[in-house]
Design an enzyme around this catalytic site. Sequence first.
Site, PDB file in Angstrom:
ATOM      1  N   HIS A  55       5.713  33.699  72.282  1.00 47.78           N
ATOM      2  CA  HIS A  55       6.404  32.563  71.669  1.00 47.78           C
ATOM      3  C   HIS A  55       7.661  32.965  70.910  1.00 47.78           C
ATOM      4  O   HIS A  55       8.590  32.186  70.804  1.00 47.78           O
ATOM      5  CB  HIS A  55       5.436  31.701  70.858  1.00 47.78           C
ATOM      6  CG  HIS A  55       4.625  30.839  71.771  1.00 47.78           C
ATOM      7  ND1 HIS A  55       3.362  31.198  72.191  1.00 47.78           N
ATOM      8  CD2 HIS A  55       4.942  29.719  72.437  1.00 47.78           C
ATOM      9  CE1 HIS A  55       2.941  30.296  73.056  1.00 47.78           C
ATOM     10  NE2 HIS A  55       3.865  29.384  73.228  1.00 47.78           N
ATOM     11  N   ASP A  84       1.015  30.826  81.035  1.00 43.62           N
ATOM     12  CA  ASP A  84      -0.436  31.029  80.945  1.00 43.62           C
ATOM     13  C   ASP A  84      -1.055  31.257  82.324  1.00 43.62           C
ATOM     14  O   ASP A  84      -1.978  32.050  82.456  1.00 43.62           O
ATOM     15  CB  ASP A  84      -1.096  29.834  80.246  1.00 43.62           C
ATOM     16  CG  ASP A  84      -0.979  29.952  78.732  1.00 43.62           C
ATOM     17  OD1 ASP A  84      -1.192  31.062  78.210  1.00 43.62           O
ATOM     18  OD2 ASP A  84      -0.645  28.958  78.079  1.00 43.62           O
ATOM     19  N   GLU A  96      -2.297  25.444  84.226  1.00 42.70           N
ATOM     20  CA  GLU A  96      -2.078  26.792  83.671  1.00 42.70           C
ATOM     21  C   GLU A  96      -3.363  27.611  83.652  1.00 42.70           C
ATOM     22  O   GLU A  96      -3.379  28.754  83.222  1.00 42.70           O
ATOM     23  CB  GLU A  96      -1.454  26.705  82.277  1.00 42.70           C
ATOM     24  CG  GLU A  96      -2.170  25.799  81.296  1.00 42.70           C
ATOM     25  CD  GLU A  96      -1.414  25.615  79.977  1.00 42.70           C
ATOM     26  OE1 GLU A  96      -0.509  26.409  79.676  1.00 42.70           O
ATOM     27  OE2 GLU A  96      -1.756  24.678  79.242  1.00 42.70           O
ATOM     28  N   CYS A 129       6.959  23.995  83.904  1.00 45.02           N
ATOM     29  CA  CYS A 129       7.589  24.123  82.585  1.00 45.02           C
ATOM     30  C   CYS A 129       7.372  25.514  81.990  1.00 45.02           C
ATOM     31  O   CYS A 129       7.735  25.763  80.860  1.00 45.02           O
ATOM     32  CB  CYS A 129       7.092  23.041  81.639  1.00 45.02           C
ATOM     33  SG  CYS A 129       5.319  23.102  81.361  1.00 45.02           S
TER      34      CYS A 129
HETATM   35  C1  PEP Z   1       2.939  27.791  79.881  1.00 49.04           C
HETATM   36  O1  PEP Z   1       1.828  28.249  79.596  1.00 49.04           O
HETATM   37  O2  PEP Z   1       3.582  28.145  80.882  1.00 49.04           O
HETATM   38  C2  PEP Z   1       3.580  26.796  79.003  1.00 49.04           C
HETATM   39  C3  PEP Z   1       4.686  26.185  79.377  1.00 49.04           C
HETATM   40  O3  PEP Z   1       3.014  26.539  77.803  1.00 49.04           O
HETATM   41  P1  PEP Z   1       3.103  27.515  76.531  1.00 49.04           P
HETATM   42  O4  PEP Z   1       4.161  28.538  76.808  1.00 49.04           O
HETATM   43  O5  PEP Z   1       3.433  26.644  75.377  1.00 49.04           O
HETATM   44  O6  PEP Z   1       1.726  28.086  76.472  1.00 49.04           O
HETATM   45 MG    MG Z   2       0.565  27.352  78.102  1.00 50.73          MG
END
Ligand code: PEP
Ligand code: MG
Length: 573
Positions: A191, A457, A433, A504
């Site tokens: 993150h 994920d 995911e 995404c």
């Molecule tokens: C993902 O897991 O690809 C996603 C877009 O969600 P996050 O990165 O918030 O886990």
């Molecule tokens: Mg995710």
Amino acid sequence: MSMKIKGIAASDGIGIAKAYLLVDPDLSFKKTTITDVDAEIARLHEALNASIDDLKTIQQNAKGSLDDDTLAIFDAHITILSDPEMIKQINEQITSKKENAEQALTKVTTDFANTLAAMKDNKYMQERATDVKDVSKRVLSHLLGKKLPDLAAVDTPVIIVAHEVTPSDTSQMNKKYVKGMITDLGGRTSHSAIMSRTLEIPAVVGTAEATQKIKNGETLILDGLNGEAISNPSEAEIKDYEKQAQDFEKQREEWAKLVDAPSVSADGKEFEIASNIGTPADMDDVQKAGSDAVGLFRTEFLYMDSTSLPTEDDQFNAYKKVVETMNGKPVVIRTMDIGGDKPLNYLPLPEEMNPFLGYRAIRISLDRQEIFRTQLRALIRASKFGQLRIMFPMIATLDEFRKAKAIFMEEKEKLQADDPGLGNDIKLGIMIEIPAAAIFAEAFAKEVDFFSIGTNDLIQYSFAADRGNESVSYLYQPYNPALLKLIKHVIDSAHKEGKIAAMCGEMAGDEIALPLLMGMGLDEYSMSSSSVLRTRSSMKSLDTKKCAKLVANVLKDSLTNEDTKKMVKKFLK
Ligand code: PEP
Ligand code: MG
């Protein structure tokens, strides 16, 4: 002598500035017996006053760049430093026990913090325990004559060098001065890496050694394009990178011309290139990028930026602002994805051995329904102001989706008592995911309105490799045919039922992945706003039929991530 440090390229761009080490100094001290009580008390009070002065200066400097809630934390800290009961107890400790100020301060503030932390039913008091510890650290640093790093006080250009950068660190960063960041920990989809892209700050993560090798104040070149940094660069190196930075800026200017252009392939097929956002404040960047949609609003940041659960109205206002700004273009809002590497201080979750496989996201929402229902009500109300879609994170089974949908329907019906028809246009989708959901996509596609593939994920779970752990970052393999097959199956399953297939995860903004995803017919590509125009530009030169052939060849011939990469690079030449 200049020195090269290698890591993972996490956010594009080149920064050249002085290194700012975001590392706490060693605050260890010896307990001693003092003889001059008055002198020791005077020393304590000097340190208390110097700490208050620090906080006031930081607060003053940060006005304009930090929001009111963050600024209020400084007031809370100043109040603690002036607390008569606490000061009285420290003075007594020095007077009666003849302890040095460092020891007396630590003893009393630790007792205070422990008492506050023990108030199990009082979240407010528990948070104050953290404040007391923070404040005590500051006073101790003054007693020991060591300087604490203060991100909010930065007022000259710097490159942040840290073990890890947390959301609370980034909330204190002034983008005007932070020219880059480099961390010991993290992978491309951790993150902190995602946040650096949202903030458009060049970043290199997962170096394992940046904080040990780089000294505070030395000049640093940060190359976020190639994932490396150079400390103490030569004049020639600085010149070379200044030129590269200029070239990159020129390229950005070229891309900027596409801000109002449609997202189309060379053969005229239309796609949607969307933005991922964390807060309504990110909407400026979405508009600057000319995104076709918001493809992922990570609402957990609303929860993380607050000191208690955000109310229905707070959330309603945030969602309304985003859908209104998009002016009728789609906005996909994901219900909170707390847990994993995104904890909430005020919602103590059980300690877990495997937080990424634990109590998180939809699992918490279905269990703590009062939290989920509040969020759904705010979303349904906000749907009146634009095209709002709701997405559930971390769905593993059909039952989970069905339960979430049933709760959504209940809240919608309740709200419709006063406002008939409210929320009837809302599309409901899920993140794909978790491998089980990807494999079973054909069944999910019959019940949901859309999929959004969360590759961050999905890759982590498919290859069993922690996305934030740089030691296993080689297993982040977006072009591995095993993963590509899974993704193709998800897209095909959606299309068979006439549903939208979006992505995404970070892979959606990846240049090598783009022709593969276009060849598979992915409808929507959602990414950091900073990647939108670059992707639109690349898309313009790609022919979907040729991309489809490339996919067929890759699935036939590639056995590894590297094989695919080579094939795509050849195709792009
Ligand atoms: C993902 O897991 O690809 C996603 C877009 O969600 P996050 O990165 O918030 O886990
Ligand atoms: Mg995710």
